[in-house]
Design a protein around this motif. Structure first.
Motif, PDB file in Angstrom:
ATOM      1  N   LEU A 115       0.944  -1.617  -0.049  1.00  0.00           N
ATOM      2  CA  LEU A 115       0.267  -0.177  -0.149  1.00  0.00           C
ATOM      3  C   LEU A 115       0.951   1.327   0.151  1.00  0.00           C
ATOM      4  CD1 LEU A 115      -2.661   1.120  -0.075  1.00  0.00           C
ATOM      5  CD2 LEU A 115      -2.857   1.224   2.918  1.00  0.00           C
ATOM      6  N   HIS A 116       1.642   1.229   1.066  1.00  0.00           N
ATOM      7  CA  HIS A 116       2.840   2.765   1.026  1.00  0.00           C
ATOM      8  C   HIS A 116       3.388   2.865  -0.035  1.00  0.00           C
ATOM      9  CE1 HIS A 116       1.723   4.547   4.808  1.00  0.00           C
ATOM     10  NE2 HIS A 116       1.877   3.506   5.547  1.00  0.00           N
ATOM     11  N   GLU A 117       3.447   1.641  -1.147  1.00  0.00           N
ATOM     12  CA  GLU A 117       4.698   1.222  -2.276  1.00  0.00           C
ATOM     13  C   GLU A 117       3.783   1.880  -3.270  1.00  0.00           C
ATOM     14  OE1 GLU A 117       7.157  -2.321  -1.810  1.00  0.00           O
ATOM     15  OE2 GLU A 117       5.600  -2.270  -2.630  1.00  0.00           O
ATOM     16  N   GLN A 118       2.243   1.794  -3.344  1.00  0.00           N
ATOM     17  CA  GLN A 118       1.671   2.357  -4.764  1.00  0.00           C
ATOM     18  C   GLN A 118       1.188   3.741  -4.029  1.00  0.00           C
ATOM     19  OE1 GLN A 118      -2.306   0.073  -3.770  1.00  0.00           O
ATOM     20  NE2 GLN A 118      -0.780  -1.722  -5.217  1.00  0.00           N
ATOM     21  N   ILE A 119       1.403   4.088  -2.850  1.00  0.00           N
ATOM     22  CA  ILE A 119       1.144   6.202  -2.345  1.00  0.00           C
ATOM     23  C   ILE A 119       2.368   6.393  -3.142  1.00  0.00           C
ATOM     24  CG2 ILE A 119       0.888   7.313  -0.534  1.00  0.00           C
ATOM     25  CD1 ILE A 119      -0.630   4.611   0.922  1.00  0.00           C
ATOM     26  N   PHE A 120       3.157   5.453  -2.838  1.00  0.00           N
ATOM     27  CA  PHE A 120       5.121   7.230  -2.678  1.00  0.00           C
ATOM     28  C   PHE A 120       4.765   7.136  -5.002  1.00  0.00           C
ATOM     29  CE2 PHE A 120       9.339   7.230  -4.178  1.00  0.00           C
ATOM     30  CZ  PHE A 120       9.548   8.133  -2.985  1.00  0.00           C
ATOM     31  N   HIS A 129       7.097  14.474   0.645  1.00  0.00           N
ATOM     32  CA  HIS A 129       6.599  15.412   1.653  1.00  0.00           C
ATOM     33  C   HIS A 129       5.069  15.148   0.875  1.00  0.00           C
ATOM     34  CE1 HIS A 129       9.549  18.446   2.291  1.00  0.00           C
ATOM     35  NE2 HIS A 129       9.270  17.536   3.333  1.00  0.00           N
ATOM     36  N   GLN A 130       4.773  15.110  -0.165  1.00  0.00           N
ATOM     37  CA  GLN A 130       2.819  15.021  -0.740  1.00  0.00           C
ATOM     38  C   GLN A 130       3.083  13.203  -0.220  1.00  0.00           C
ATOM     39  OE1 GLN A 130       1.239  16.126  -3.182  1.00  0.00           O
ATOM     40  NE2 GLN A 130       3.573  17.550  -4.515  1.00  0.00           N
ATOM     41  N   HIS A 131       4.105  11.914  -0.149  1.00  0.00           N
ATOM     42  CA  HIS A 131       3.180  10.843   0.399  1.00  0.00           C
ATOM     43  C   HIS A 131       2.624  11.188   2.179  1.00  0.00           C
ATOM     44  CE1 HIS A 131       4.007   6.875   0.416  1.00  0.00           C
ATOM     45  NE2 HIS A 131       3.946   6.848   1.862  1.00  0.00           N
ATOM     46  N   ILE A 132       3.271  12.002   2.970  1.00  0.00           N
ATOM     47  CA  ILE A 132       2.747  12.321   4.045  1.00  0.00           C
ATOM     48  C   ILE A 132       1.650  13.188   3.458  1.00  0.00           C
ATOM     49  CG2 ILE A 132       3.130  13.659   6.117  1.00  0.00           C
ATOM     50  CD1 ILE A 132       6.002  13.313   5.779  1.00  0.00           C
ATOM     51  N   ALA A 133       1.300  14.194   2.742  1.00  0.00           N
ATOM     52  CA  ALA A 133      -0.005  14.925   2.055  1.00  0.00           C
ATOM     53  C   ALA A 133      -0.770  13.489   2.380  1.00  0.00           C
ATOM     54  CB  ALA A 133       0.050  15.987   1.512  1.00  0.00           C
ATOM     55  N   LEU A 134      -0.666  12.363   1.375  1.00  0.00           N
ATOM     56  CA  LEU A 134      -2.045  11.649   1.010  1.00  0.00           C
ATOM     57  C   LEU A 134      -1.846  11.167   2.019  1.00  0.00           C
ATOM     58  CD1 LEU A 134      -0.049  10.874  -2.453  1.00  0.00           C
ATOM     59  CD2 LEU A 134      -1.751  11.970  -2.302  1.00  0.00           C
ATOM     60  N   CYS A 135      -1.514  10.484   2.537  1.00  0.00           N
ATOM     61  CA  CYS A 135      -1.590   9.794   4.071  1.00  0.00           C
ATOM     62  C   CYS A 135      -2.433  10.709   4.932  1.00  0.00           C
ATOM     63  CB  CYS A 135      -0.349   8.871   4.887  1.00  0.00           C
ATOM     64  SG  CYS A 135       0.607   7.812   4.001  1.00  0.00           S
ATOM     65  N   ARG A 136      -2.028  11.890   5.123  1.00  0.00           N
ATOM     66  CA  ARG A 136      -3.327  12.452   5.935  1.00  0.00           C
ATOM     67  C   ARG A 136      -4.872  12.537   5.978  1.00  0.00           C
ATOM     68  NH1 ARG A 136       0.660  17.660   6.991  1.00  0.00           N
ATOM     69  NH2 ARG A 136       1.880  16.927   8.449  1.00  0.00           N
ATOM     70  N   ALA A 173       1.864  13.552  -8.301  1.00  0.00           N
ATOM     71  CA  ALA A 173       1.457  14.383  -7.357  1.00  0.00           C
ATOM     72  C   ALA A 173       2.561  15.254  -7.604  1.00  0.00           C
ATOM     73  CB  ALA A 173       0.597  14.179  -6.062  1.00  0.00           C
ATOM     74  N   GLU A 174       3.626  15.423  -7.444  1.00  0.00           N
ATOM     75  CA  GLU A 174       5.058  16.321  -7.457  1.00  0.00           C
ATOM     76  C   GLU A 174       5.490  16.885  -8.302  1.00  0.00           C
ATOM     77  OE1 GLU A 174       8.161  18.812  -5.803  1.00  0.00           O
ATOM     78  OE2 GLU A 174       5.952  17.806  -4.881  1.00  0.00           O
TER      79      GLU A 174
END
Length: 221
Positions: free
Chosen positions: A132-137, A160-167, A143-144
């Motif tokens: 899941l986190h690889e896909q979010i990355f 930074h984009q990864h953190i925003a998506l997780c939030r 996004a970046e």
């Protein structure tokens, strides 16, 4: 090549396309881009309003709409060449299926088969089987790229984009070491090209496959 003139404030493109609108101006600007929906995708309204849609774009859109494919393909790819490749392959599939019976027209079944065939690859399967986190990355990279307007970024910018998506998803954000491990695994799968650096967060990353392929692989995720 219009894609290469993009900047965050878009002053370059605005000034360029505003020039022909000035009083007594005798200048005509002709620009090209492989992305069919470039104005909608990256341009501010003040820039897009100064563009005139060329007849070739209209012809391509009419052709694809006539084949019942334009909106189906546009959801996966904004590249005119990819759309036409899918139409060509769908036509070949239709012709092959019609060899032993009454000639048929290209239908959505042929389009769907062509799309599945074109977007089926080990890379796409690797993305679908990623964590899941690889896909979010990978989503964070897209996004970046959209934010910066270039297809290269540092790990820190993607983080930074990864953190925003997780939030947004209400998920726990990964640590720096976890993100570095994610980046390493995606690089080992050849989904990413990673430029070595002594400062890990400043390593530059690029996709080793097209953005369209990534979006297609993640569309149901």
């Amino acid at each position: 090549q219009l894609d290469l003139l993009w900047t965050r404030k878009q002053n370059v493109m605005y000034n360029l396309f505003d020039w022909p609108t000035q009083k007594h101006s005798k200048l005509i600007i002709l620009a090209i881009a492989n992305t069919m929906d470039l104005p909608e995708r990256i341009m501010m309204n003040r820039v897009a309003s100064r563009l005139v849609c060329p007849s070739s774009f209209v012809a391509i859109e009419i052709l694809l709409q006539t084949c019942h494919v334009y909106f189906q393909v546009a959801a996966l790819s904004g590249d005119a060449r990819r759309c036409l490749d899918i139409c060509r392959r769908a036509t070949e599939i239709c012709e092959f299926a019609s060899q032993k019976k009454t000639p048929d027209i290209v239908r959505m079944a042929h389009i769907t088969e062509a799309i599945d065939e074109m977007f089926s690859s080990p890379y796409i399967n690797a993305i679908r089987n990623a964590s899941l986190h690889e896909q979010i990355f990978l989503k964070a990279i897209l996004a970046e790229f959209r934010r910066a307007g270039v297809e290269e970024a540092t790990v820190q910018e993607v983080y930074h984009q990864h953190i925003a998506l997780c939030r947004i998803e209400g998920m726990r954000s990964p640590t720096v070491s976890e993100v570095m491990a994610i980046c390493s695994r995606l690089g080992a799968c050849r989904l990413l090209l990673v430029e070595p650096s002594n400062k890990y967060l400043h390593m530059r990353v690029r996709l080793n496959i097209s953005q369209d392929d990534v979006m297609y692989a993640l569309r149901d995720e």
